[in-house]
Design a protein around this motif. Structure first.
Motif, PDB file in Angstrom:
ATOM      1  N   SER A  71       0.804  -1.221   0.000  1.00  0.00           N
ATOM      2  CA  SER A  71       0.000   0.000   0.000  1.00  0.00           C
ATOM      3  C   SER A  71       0.838   1.274   0.000  1.00  0.00           C
ATOM      4  CB  SER A  71      -0.937   0.015   1.227  1.00  0.00           C
ATOM      5  OG  SER A  71      -1.970  -0.931   1.102  1.00  0.00           O
ATOM      6  N   LYS A  72       2.163   1.150   0.004  1.00  0.00           N
ATOM      7  CA  LYS A  72       3.039   2.311   0.174  1.00  0.00           C
ATOM      8  C   LYS A  72       2.746   3.436  -0.815  1.00  0.00           C
ATOM      9  CE  LYS A  72       7.903   3.706  -0.217  1.00  0.00           C
ATOM     10  NZ  LYS A  72       7.966   4.526   1.000  1.00  0.00           N
ATOM     11  N   HIS A  73       2.456   3.088  -2.069  1.00  0.00           N
ATOM     12  CA  HIS A  73       2.326   4.115  -3.108  1.00  0.00           C
ATOM     13  C   HIS A  73       0.879   4.554  -3.351  1.00  0.00           C
ATOM     14  CE1 HIS A  73       6.564   3.786  -3.913  1.00  0.00           C
ATOM     15  NE2 HIS A  73       6.460   2.485  -4.149  1.00  0.00           N
ATOM     16  N   PHE A  74      -0.066   4.077  -2.549  1.00  0.00           N
ATOM     17  CA  PHE A  74      -1.457   4.527  -2.688  1.00  0.00           C
ATOM     18  C   PHE A  74      -1.579   6.045  -2.535  1.00  0.00           C
ATOM     19  CE2 PHE A  74      -3.792   0.354  -2.143  1.00  0.00           C
ATOM     20  CZ  PHE A  74      -4.665   0.553  -3.197  1.00  0.00           C
ATOM     21  N   PRO A  75      -1.013   6.656  -1.471  1.00  0.00           N
ATOM     22  CA  PRO A  75      -1.241   8.095  -1.278  1.00  0.00           C
ATOM     23  C   PRO A  75      -0.766   8.948  -2.442  1.00  0.00           C
ATOM     24  CG  PRO A  75      -0.346   7.104   0.711  1.00  0.00           C
ATOM     25  CD  PRO A  75      -0.247   6.064  -0.358  1.00  0.00           C
ATOM     26  N   GLU A  76       0.442   8.668  -2.952  1.00  0.00           N
ATOM     27  CA  GLU A  76       0.961   9.496  -4.049  1.00  0.00           C
ATOM     28  C   GLU A  76       0.204   9.246  -5.344  1.00  0.00           C
ATOM     29  OE1 GLU A  76       5.037   7.280  -5.131  1.00  0.00           O
ATOM     30  OE2 GLU A  76       4.524   7.262  -3.004  1.00  0.00           O
ATOM     31  N   MET A  77      -0.223   7.991  -5.566  1.00  0.00           N
ATOM     32  CA  MET A  77      -1.012   7.701  -6.770  1.00  0.00           C
ATOM     33  C   MET A  77      -2.343   8.435  -6.721  1.00  0.00           C
ATOM     34  SD  MET A  77      -3.907   5.848  -7.746  1.00  0.00           S
ATOM     35  CE  MET A  77      -4.107   4.581  -6.504  1.00  0.00           C
ATOM     36  N   ALA A  78      -3.024   8.380  -5.570  1.00  0.00           N
ATOM     37  CA  ALA A  78      -4.352   8.997  -5.464  1.00  0.00           C
ATOM     38  C   ALA A  78      -4.279  10.512  -5.567  1.00  0.00           C
ATOM     39  CB  ALA A  78      -5.005   8.595  -4.150  1.00  0.00           C
ATOM     40  N   PRO A  86      -5.369   5.023   4.781  1.00  0.00           N
ATOM     41  CA  PRO A  86      -5.450   6.458   4.498  1.00  0.00           C
ATOM     42  C   PRO A  86      -5.403   7.276   5.788  1.00  0.00           C
ATOM     43  CG  PRO A  86      -7.115   5.228   3.274  1.00  0.00           C
ATOM     44  CD  PRO A  86      -6.520   4.277   4.261  1.00  0.00           C
ATOM     45  N   GLY A  87      -4.668   8.361   5.756  1.00  0.00           N
ATOM     46  CA  GLY A  87      -4.639   9.278   6.893  1.00  0.00           C
ATOM     47  C   GLY A  87      -3.658   8.901   7.977  1.00  0.00           C
ATOM     48  N   THR A  88      -3.456   7.616   8.231  1.00  0.00           N
ATOM     49  CA  THR A  88      -2.607   7.193   9.347  1.00  0.00           C
ATOM     50  C   THR A  88      -1.350   6.463   8.909  1.00  0.00           C
ATOM     51  OG1 THR A  88      -3.940   5.179   9.603  1.00  0.00           O
ATOM     52  CG2 THR A  88      -4.542   7.065  10.952  1.00  0.00           C
ATOM     53  N   GLY A  89      -1.278   6.038   7.645  1.00  0.00           N
ATOM     54  CA  GLY A  89      -0.069   5.415   7.139  1.00  0.00           C
ATOM     55  C   GLY A  89       0.013   3.929   7.424  1.00  0.00           C
ATOM     56  N   GLY A  90       1.089   3.327   6.902  1.00  0.00           N
ATOM     57  CA  GLY A  90       1.282   1.894   7.052  1.00  0.00           C
ATOM     58  C   GLY A  90       2.740   1.540   6.913  1.00  0.00           C
ATOM     59  N   MET A  91       3.050   0.463   6.200  1.00  0.00           N
ATOM     60  CA  MET A  91       4.425  -0.016   6.109  1.00  0.00           C
ATOM     61  C   MET A  91       5.298   0.958   5.306  1.00  0.00           C
ATOM     62  SD  MET A  91       5.957  -3.617   4.682  1.00  0.00           S
ATOM     63  CE  MET A  91       5.311  -4.580   6.027  1.00  0.00           C
ATOM     64  N   ASN A  92       6.181   1.651   6.022  1.00  0.00           N
ATOM     65  CA  ASN A  92       7.163   2.538   5.413  1.00  0.00           C
ATOM     66  C   ASN A  92       6.536   3.719   4.674  1.00  0.00           C
ATOM     67  OD1 ASN A  92       9.668   3.558   4.772  1.00  0.00           O
ATOM     68  ND2 ASN A  92      10.047   2.156   3.071  1.00  0.00           N
ATOM     69  N   PHE A  93       5.383   4.187   5.153  1.00  0.00           N
ATOM     70  CA  PHE A  93       4.848   5.445   4.608  1.00  0.00           C
ATOM     71  C   PHE A  93       3.966   6.111   5.652  1.00  0.00           C
ATOM     72  CE2 PHE A  93       1.366   2.590   3.598  1.00  0.00           C
ATOM     73  CZ  PHE A  93       0.213   3.375   3.677  1.00  0.00           C
ATOM     74  N   GLU A  94       3.947   7.419   5.589  1.00  0.00           N
ATOM     75  CA  GLU A  94       3.143   8.203   6.522  1.00  0.00           C
ATOM     76  C   GLU A  94       1.822   8.591   5.869  1.00  0.00           C
ATOM     77  OE1 GLU A  94       4.009   8.794   9.627  1.00  0.00           O
ATOM     78  OE2 GLU A  94       5.948   7.778   9.395  1.00  0.00           O
ATOM     79  N   GLY A  95       0.796   8.688   6.654  1.00  0.00           N
ATOM     80  CA  GLY A  95      -0.475   9.191   6.158  1.00  0.00           C
ATOM     81  C   GLY A  95      -0.542  10.698   6.307  1.00  0.00           C
ATOM     82  N   ASN A  96      -1.511  11.287   5.639  1.00  0.00           N
ATOM     83  CA  ASN A  96      -1.733  12.724   5.791  1.00  0.00           C
ATOM     84  C   ASN A  96      -3.221  13.004   5.674  1.00  0.00           C
ATOM     85  OD1 ASN A  96      -2.343  13.620   2.827  1.00  0.00           O
ATOM     86  ND2 ASN A  96      -0.503  12.329   2.662  1.00  0.00           N
ATOM     87  N   PRO A  97      -3.687  14.127   6.204  1.00  0.00           N
ATOM     88  CA  PRO A  97      -5.134  14.409   6.210  1.00  0.00           C
ATOM     89  C   PRO A  97      -5.776  14.405   4.828  1.00  0.00           C
ATOM     90  CG  PRO A  97      -3.957  15.913   7.672  1.00  0.00           C
ATOM     91  CD  PRO A  97      -2.915  15.160   6.900  1.00  0.00           C
ATOM     92  N   GLU A  98      -4.973  14.728   3.779  1.00  0.00           N
ATOM     93  CA  GLU A  98      -5.540  14.771   2.438  1.00  0.00           C
ATOM     94  C   GLU A  98      -5.905  13.377   1.912  1.00  0.00           C
ATOM     95  OE1 GLU A  98      -2.601  16.302   3.266  1.00  0.00           O
ATOM     96  OE2 GLU A  98      -3.588  18.242   3.558  1.00  0.00           O
ATOM     97  N   ASP A  99      -5.374  12.339   2.547  1.00  0.00           N
ATOM     98  CA  ASP A  99      -5.646  10.976   2.079  1.00  0.00           C
ATOM     99  C   ASP A  99      -7.139  10.663   2.047  1.00  0.00           C
ATOM    100  OD1 ASP A  99      -2.970  10.482   1.789  1.00  0.00           O
ATOM    101  OD2 ASP A  99      -2.764   9.312   3.629  1.00  0.00           O
ATOM    102  N   TYR A 100      -7.868  11.150   3.045  1.00  0.00           N
ATOM    103  CA  TYR A 100      -9.287  10.790   3.142  1.00  0.00           C
ATOM    104  C   TYR A 100     -10.080  11.292   1.936  1.00  0.00           C
ATOM    105  CZ  TYR A 100      -8.223   9.511   7.962  1.00  0.00           C
ATOM    106  OH  TYR A 100      -7.685   8.917   9.078  1.00  0.00           O
ATOM    107  N   ALA A 101      -9.903  12.552   1.594  1.00  0.00           N
ATOM    108  CA  ALA A 101     -10.611  13.109   0.429  1.00  0.00           C
ATOM    109  C   ALA A 101     -10.109  12.451  -0.855  1.00  0.00           C
ATOM    110  CB  ALA A 101     -10.428  14.619   0.373  1.00  0.00           C
ATOM    111  N   ASN A 102      -8.800  12.172  -0.930  1.00  0.00           N
ATOM    112  CA  ASN A 102      -8.259  11.509  -2.120  1.00  0.00           C
ATOM    113  C   ASN A 102      -8.803  10.090  -2.254  1.00  0.00           C
ATOM    114  OD1 ASN A 102      -6.772  13.747  -2.861  1.00  0.00           O
ATOM    115  ND2 ASN A 102      -4.901  13.051  -1.835  1.00  0.00           N
ATOM    116  N   PHE A 103      -8.985   9.415  -1.129  1.00  0.00           N
ATOM    117  CA  PHE A 103      -9.583   8.078  -1.149  1.00  0.00           C
ATOM    118  C   PHE A 103     -11.015   8.156  -1.671  1.00  0.00           C
ATOM    119  CE2 PHE A 103     -12.140   4.724   0.714  1.00  0.00           C
ATOM    120  CZ  PHE A 103     -11.358   3.586   0.567  1.00  0.00           C
ATOM    121  N   GLU A 104     -11.779   9.109  -1.180  1.00  0.00           N
ATOM    122  CA  GLU A 104     -13.173   9.246  -1.610  1.00  0.00           C
ATOM    123  C   GLU A 104     -13.258   9.545  -3.111  1.00  0.00           C
ATOM    124  OE1 GLU A 104     -14.116  12.324   1.110  1.00  0.00           O
ATOM    125  OE2 GLU A 104     -13.975  10.975   2.838  1.00  0.00           O
TER     126      GLU A 104
END
Length: 782
Positions: A202-209, A240-258
């Motif tokens: 899941s590491k690259h989900f935030p940047e992709m979204a 989203p928002g809280t991060g996982g293996m070797n990546f940090e989450g950020n507040p923008e993740d939630y809207a990007n996920f939606e």
């Protein structure tokens, strides 16, 4: 198992019956309307006898009870650094390291020898080692390749219908061979979805979204996935928002996920399924706009497991249904999450809760493990997470890295299996080791909970965790094997409960009085009452006090105020249950301090007698309360004392005797100022063999052999050696067929009879741990 036909699946059933014998017999579809969503991984097939399976290759789509599941999620595809998708077999195994990234790779692993991707998705294969030439002698082979959509592509091949490319050999579907996952599932009326992400991909989900260019690469691979025949997409972005293996989450993740969900919905269209897996911790869920998600998504798959494990500071439950006193962190249970989601207005029919077909084992600092025992951590190098501080139990579950499948757990001797009445899940202990898992009884309770609360259904991680082959295997090609008599006991329990036609249950309504007043050390009483719209029998319980059921929907609570010099406020929690739902309310007690503290002696609770066998150990469990809240110390005149979260256990080895003998064990508890003692009479029974030979751990026993152990007679159910009676499923307590008192640890089948409190009951179906007398339960009164 009998199931009625669902008319919408009759055509699929007829089509499946026309298949070759590779897929076995076809059963009727489930009659219920609940979701049973099973995750099927593309790596589990590598596991064999060391991991609880009969043969390597047992854990494939050919050994899934598709009459139980409504959706299967093929897991996982990963997200690469450019937003593209790749086979789970191409996961960067060093992704846990700082600055590590996932490079792009093929969607399906092109090496048919080192991967199960094509074997699971396309079924039995015929290998073509080079692209056929257009020569008369090669015409038949060329036609087969072209008919399935393969064309020459560089030094390999291209599958034109899907856009999938690969290296030689060409993985041709064998004519008349065993079908692949999607074909087989569709013939049985089951949908198949592609799951993307998972903990380690899941590491690259935030940047992709967040990047339109990368997201478009992602979407192009979604097109390829759908062209493979999948019925939808399941997103496992952890988290989203809280991060996982070797990546940090950020507040923008939630809207990007939606927005990502909306974009996928647009891409796949309105008639395909779109789901996602979510954490069970509400702290990770607050950032979502659930109303927005509900518009684009079909289901929310809540991962109500992995709530405790090697990372925990105390031994706790992997997947508790309800809270329990020893839990390290509050609000990590299925019931709390459901209540929270209901308060958010999330549609209940879109919610699927997790069912764990595996357990989690830890080692503790205690000589005898228990719920709430401190865990013993050290540096462990995990295959996925890398070097991590963990208390994971690798002594017993090394090949699973502490997460054994249920089918493996069942076969292990030497464990003492227990039931937590608060969390309503089982657990097991062996010395310092603690194992949390789910069995048929707890899975049935969770399924019933889903029915009672009108939820969508369950997600199962993962479908091969409970499979057992009671027959032989038929091979299809070099890798695929199919069992002729497959059992899935946990999945069968879910199906049984969902198919029982049970209606949702109404929770009791509890009424408690306003705040009460008491002086220091004073004993007060107050009444509570409850009603139940379904007319179910109610039972009351209370924390910080005692309760007497008056039998007319009311109960009297008795409470003793603490011996305090200063004024304080205390809380008495009253709970009522109808056997399926619990309701709790607090009663505030304002305690007037005395101005001076006088010590109150502790109150000791201990059994009057216990039974033991000559020369064998026996455990005496005791507990105590102290009105002053002082720390308590336990001692005993004989035996070894081990303090537990609820009191103490005295392990006493009975003397070797030739005639029945009584031995007195004096147990004492002290608060440092006063003490209380009780005498426990240990009735030591001389070992008279009780009609069978004494169990010998070095001897081989066959089905039907009888032995005695600790004064109890047992019968072997199959071949066994070294498996201790009373702790292993191979041994059944001897039953002479007479009517006996019901016990919670005994398995009853339909037609079995038992008595409880002078009433005779008959089991209507398989049951274990379900107390006779409950409304809509497995027992009927005779």
């Amino acid at each position: 198992m009998y199931k009625g036909l669902n008319k919408s699946k009759i055509a699929c059933t007829i089509a499946a019956m026309l298949m070759v014998g590779a897929v076995g017999s076809v059963n009727a579809a489930p009659t219920h309307d609940k979701n049973v969503i099973g995750y099927i991984t593309q790596w589990e097939a590598w596991k064999g006898p060391n991991e609880g399976f009969s043969v390597k290759g047992e854990a494939t789509h050919l050994n899934v009870d598709m009459d139980v599941y409504s959706i299967l999620n093929f897991s996982f595809f990963g997200v690469a650094k450019d937003g593209s998708l790749h086979s789970g077999d191409l996961r960067n195994k060093s992704i846990y390291q700082p600055n590590a990234v996932q490079e792009p790779g093929p969607l399906l692993h092109p090496d048919v020898y080192s991967s199960w991707d094509f074997h699971i998705l396309w079924g039995e294969l015929e290998y073509i080692h080079q692209y056929p030439t257009d020569e008369p002698w090669n015409a038949d082979q060329l036609k087969k390749v072209q008919d399935q959509g393969f064309v020459k592509h560089g030094n390999g091949w291209l599958h034109q219908p899907t856009g999938i490319t690969g290296q030689f050999p060409i993985p041709l579907k064998k004519a008349g061979g065993a079908p692949g996952l999607i074909d087989l599932a569709h013939q049985k009326g089951v949908k198949v979805m592609a799951s993307i992400g998972g903990w380690s991909m899941s590491k690259h989900f935030p940047e992709m979204a967040a990047d339109p260019v990368k997201k478009e690469r992602f979407m192009k691979d979604i097109d390829k996935i759908m062209a493979l025949g999948f019925d939808g997409i399941d997103i496992d972005w952890e988290y989203p928002g809280t991060g996982g293996m070797n990546f940090e989450g950020n507040p923008e993740d939630y809207a990007n996920f939606e927005l990502l969900m909306e974009d996928i919905r647009t891409r796949i269209g309105p008639n395909k399924l779109l789901t996602a897996a979510f954490a069970a911790s509400t702290a990770k869920l607050e950032g979502y706009d659930w109303a927005r998600l509900a518009k684009s998504m079909d289901y929310f798959n809540m991962m109500t497991y992995d709530l405790n494990g090697g990372w925990s500071n105390v031994a706790g439950h992997n997947a508790p249904l309800y809270p329990y006193p020893e839990e390290e962190y509050p609000n990590l249970d299925l019931d709390y999450l459901r209540t929270w989601m209901a308060a958010k207005g999330i549609p209940s029919k879109k919610i699927n809760f997790g069912a764990a077909f595996y357990g989690r084992g830890v080692q503790t600092t205690e000589a005898t493990a228990y719920v709430g025992a401190p865990t013993d951590k050290r540096k462990v190098n995990f295959s996925v997470d890398g070097p991590t501080m963990s208390s994971v139990d690798l002594d017993n579950w090394k090949q699973f890295e502490g997460q054994p499948n249920y089918n493996f757990i069942k076969k292990q001797p030497g464990w003492e299996h227990k039931w937590d009445a608060s969390a309503e899940v089982p657990y097991a202990v062996k010395g310092k080791y603690f194992l949390s898992y789910d069995d048929e009884a707890s899975i049935a309770k969770k399924a019933q909970y889903i029915v009672d609360h009108n939820l969508g259904g369950v997600i199962v991680w993962q479908v091969h965790g409970d499979v057992e082959c009671a027959g032989s295997f038929v091979s299809y090609g070099s890798k695929l094997k199919q069992c002729t008599d497959l059992r899935s006991p946990l999945a069968a329990e879910i199906d049984r409960v969902f198919s029982a036609g049970a209606v949702p249950n109404n929770a009791p309504v509890l009424t408690v009085p306003a705040a009460q007043n008491a002086n220091a050390s004073q004993v007060i009483s107050f009444d509570v009452s409850a009603t139940d719209a379904d007319g179910d029998k109610l039972s009351f319980s209370v924390a910080k006090g005692s309760v007497v059921d008056n039998g007319n929907g009311t109960a009297t609570v008795t409470y003793q105020a603490p011996n305090t010099a200063t004024d304080l406020t205390d809380v008495v929690t009253v709970t009522v249950t109808d056997g399926r739902k619990k309701v709790s309310k607090d009663v505030t007690v304002n305690v007037k301090g005395s101005g001076a503290i006088e010590n109150t002696a502790p109150v000791l609770t201990a059994p009057a007698t216990v039974d033991a066998t000559s020369g064998q150990p026996v455990v005496i469990s005791v507990s105590a309360t102290d009105a002053d809240g002082d720390a308590l110390i336990y001692t005993a005149s004989k035996g070894v004392v081990t303090e537990t979260s609820k009191g103490a256990e005295i392990t006493f080895t009975a003397p070797t005797v030739t005639a029945d003998t009584a031995v007195n064990v004096v147990v004492t508890v002290s608060d440092g100022k006063a003490e209380a003692s009780k005498t426990v009479v240990v009735n030591v029974k001389a070992d008279g063999n009780n009609g069978g030979t004494t169990w010998d751990p070095n001897k081989v026993y066959l089905a039907g052999d009888t032995v005695t152990y600790n004064g109890v007679k047992y019968t072997a159910k199959w071949w066994t050696k070294g498996e201790q009676p009373g702790t292993s499923a191979v041994w059944a307590k001897f039953d002479n067929g007479s009517l006996q008192e019901w016990t919670a640890d005994k398995v009853y089948n339909g037609g079995d009879k038992a008595t409880l409190s002078g009433v005779t009951y008959e089991a209507q179906w398989w049951t274990k741990g379900d107390k006779p007398g409950a409304t809509s339960g497995p027992w009927k009164t005779l």
